[in-house]
Design a protein around this motif. Sequence first.
Motif, mmCIF file in Angstrom:
data_model
loop_
_atom_site.group_PDB
_atom_site.id
_atom_site.type_symbol
_atom_site.label_atom_id
_atom_site.label_comp_id
_atom_site.label_asym_id
_atom_site.label_seq_id
_atom_site.Cartn_x
_atom_site.Cartn_y
_atom_site.Cartn_z
ATOM 1 N N UNK A 130 8.901 10.987 2.232
ATOM 2 C CA UNK A 130 10.174 10.962 2.029
ATOM 3 C C UNK A 130 10.574 10.275 0.518
ATOM 4 N N UNK A 131 9.827 9.251 0.198
ATOM 5 C CA UNK A 131 10.035 8.518 -0.953
ATOM 6 C C UNK A 131 9.725 9.328 -2.196
ATOM 7 N N UNK A 132 8.741 10.126 -2.014
ATOM 8 C CA UNK A 132 8.251 11.042 -3.074
ATOM 9 C C UNK A 132 9.327 12.084 -3.399
ATOM 10 N N UNK A 133 9.869 12.305 -2.001
ATOM 11 C CA UNK A 133 10.932 13.757 -2.250
ATOM 12 C C UNK A 133 11.965 13.227 -2.965
ATOM 13 N N UNK A 180 15.718 4.975 2.355
ATOM 14 C CA UNK A 180 15.960 4.374 3.511
ATOM 15 C C UNK A 180 17.454 4.807 4.023
ATOM 16 N N UNK A 181 18.190 4.594 2.936
ATOM 17 C CA UNK A 181 19.587 5.041 3.252
ATOM 18 C C UNK A 181 19.744 6.572 3.654
ATOM 19 N N UNK A 182 19.111 7.249 2.855
ATOM 20 C CA UNK A 182 18.978 8.796 3.309
ATOM 21 C C UNK A 182 18.639 8.666 4.528
ATOM 22 N N UNK A 183 17.523 8.326 4.822
ATOM 23 C CA UNK A 183 16.859 8.450 6.258
ATOM 24 C C UNK A 183 18.174 8.012 7.370
ATOM 25 N N UNK A 184 18.665 7.071 7.130
ATOM 26 C CA UNK A 184 19.726 6.257 7.785
ATOM 27 C C UNK A 184 20.626 7.461 8.112
ATOM 28 N N UNK A 185 21.169 8.089 7.078
ATOM 29 C CA UNK A 185 22.254 9.150 7.212
ATOM 30 C C UNK A 185 21.753 10.138 8.176
ATOM 31 N N UNK A 221 0.842 -1.174 0.042
ATOM 32 C CA UNK A 221 0.065 -0.049 -0.060
ATOM 33 C C UNK A 221 0.817 1.211 0.119
ATOM 34 N N UNK A 222 2.131 1.215 0.579
ATOM 35 C CA UNK A 222 2.836 2.247 0.661
ATOM 36 C C UNK A 222 3.520 2.671 -0.417
ATOM 37 N N UNK A 223 3.955 1.572 -1.351
ATOM 38 C CA UNK A 223 4.308 1.866 -2.920
ATOM 39 C C UNK A 223 3.361 2.425 -3.655
ATOM 40 N N UNK A 224 2.068 1.667 -3.153
ATOM 41 C CA UNK A 224 1.137 2.324 -4.289
ATOM 42 C C UNK A 224 0.674 3.879 -4.137
ATOM 43 N N UNK A 232 5.885 1.681 6.009
ATOM 44 C CA UNK A 232 4.795 1.583 5.599
ATOM 45 C C UNK A 232 3.746 2.760 5.950
ATOM 46 N N UNK A 233 4.537 3.831 6.404
ATOM 47 C CA UNK A 233 3.676 4.772 7.083
ATOM 48 C C UNK A 233 3.750 6.152 6.169
ATOM 49 N N UNK A 234 2.764 7.121 6.520
ATOM 50 C CA UNK A 234 2.847 8.150 5.413
ATOM 51 C C UNK A 234 3.958 8.971 5.547
ATOM 52 N N UNK A 235 4.796 8.906 6.479
ATOM 53 C CA UNK A 235 6.168 9.774 6.650
ATOM 54 C C UNK A 235 7.064 9.190 5.583
ATOM 55 N N UNK A 236 7.140 8.056 5.482
ATOM 56 C CA UNK A 236 8.162 7.292 4.464
ATOM 57 C C UNK A 236 7.634 7.489 2.924
ATOM 58 N N UNK A 237 6.338 7.528 2.808
ATOM 59 C CA UNK A 237 5.740 7.648 1.672
ATOM 60 C C UNK A 237 6.047 9.095 0.977
#
Length: 553
Positions: free
Chosen positions: A527-530, A387-392, A280-283, A520-525
């Motif tokens: 981040x991924x769009x960005x 995820x790598x960017x978030x880890x940094x 659902x997050x990827x969608x 799977x949460x909106x915050x990551x969605x």
Amino acid sequence: MSDAAAGLLQVGLLVALLAAVYRPLGGYMARVYTSDKDGRIERGTYKLLGVDSKADQTWVVYTRSLLAFSAVGLILLYLLQRLQSHLPLSLGLPKVDSGLAFNTAASFVSNTNWQSYSPEVTMGHLVQFAGLAVQNFLSAAVGITVAIAVIRGFARSKTDRLGNFWVDLTRTVVRVLLPIAVLGTLALVAMGVVQNFSGGHEVTSVVGQAQHLPGGPVASQEVIKELGTNGGGFYNANSGHPFENPNGLSNLFEIFLLLVIPVCLTRTFGLMIKDKRQGYAILGVMGTLWAAFTFSATFFENQGAGTATQAAGAAMEGKETRFGEWASALFASSTTGTSTGAVNSAHDSFTPLGGGTALFHMMLGEVSPGGTGTGLYGMLVLAVLAVFVAGLMVGRTPEYLKKKITAREMKLVSLYILATPIVVLVGASLAMGLATARASIFNTDSPHGFSEVLYAFTSAGNNNGSAFGGISADIPFYNTALGLVMLFGRFVPIVIVLALAGSFAKQQPVPVNEGTLPTHKPLFVVLLIGVVLIVTGLTYFPALTLGPLAEGL
């Protein structure tokens, strides 16, 4: 009903149709690729190929099988075109020139379907349905098999096996593409799409001139053209031709077909990794980007640009009156957001910023929702980067779907992200630097000429196949250069992403703890769009400023 109300209604109906099939089709595809049972046709195919359906392959063997299969397809399709004049159902057409035959073979094997020719006067019926239409099935199936192998890379652990390419390919064709294509063909015929083996008919046009209208097996090729995100039309006008796309209902159905598998594969992904929330997050990311580009294209086309367009009330140049701006913009955003490339209007006649929107949409890597399989595995690579960017930012080792992202994985991700922009920008630079290539540009005195070249190489590198029409691409340079760009743009990323899947499959899953980033949460969605927009913008923005932005502003 106003144009805006009708446009919003068709967008809403399209989303409702996709939502209706999302769970059943996504679940069905998950069962197809996790089942241990083989059908009778499949067992016969394995016996013919000498394949052990129970033997899993390493990523190296899986990749080698895929490349060998595609190479054979490339050679056979090339020979079929070169021998056309000696084959039945050729309609008396001569053999295809060697340069064009290579370009077309590379195009259809790579799922690009770039066409530097008028199909109805270049390809006979046999080449159309036994060559081009067959590759529409096989190239689409190859993309899906790669996505399934990548999913297994995340789902499996402590193994070097990603599945069996021949099994995945056969099941994709037999269980997924063929059944939907048969039903879709019947639906298109019922809507008025042509399906016959006629050489054509002589008719008198409304202005009293004689005109030859060729027939052919159009509906059967049209359905897999859209379903497999291929895009190569039976006619030069593609989905703007009334024999391919006769009315508003068929137009909406064709848009549905080109979106349905990329959208539903996110459900398959969630089920196969046993976490539907990730699907659902990827969608959510794909859907948000698609909606944004659809709104932008519609806005620019309805607003128009220039005195004549504003006086007319709309930018109707190059558009079918059967569809208008809303349906044309919806088709354009959907076909460039996937790797389809089919068109129901002339993208070259879009407003500068409307055409620039279609161009930029392709530059995202066609991940919104992307092609059959290619969209999903492309978005998963970008998710690893996010995820790598978030880890940094928080100072911890990044993890995605319980798999650590180490230096090896990030090297592969970096190569994947750089591969397509390199072939696109290098190809466009060469074209602008060579006099023979520049001579093919019709708009030499405006930024639009550069936009046409940039669009051509972006379309080829991202395996889309649509084009700005103001460029004559059937010359030796473009036939060779675009053919090579299509092949590199298709198979280099595939090799890299399969290596990435193999690397993840070998890992031991990492336990989830309070420090794990919830993907799977909106915050990551968000981040991924960005990440998708920023990475793309930083890569292509200088080129865009020289073309559509300069023209539009």
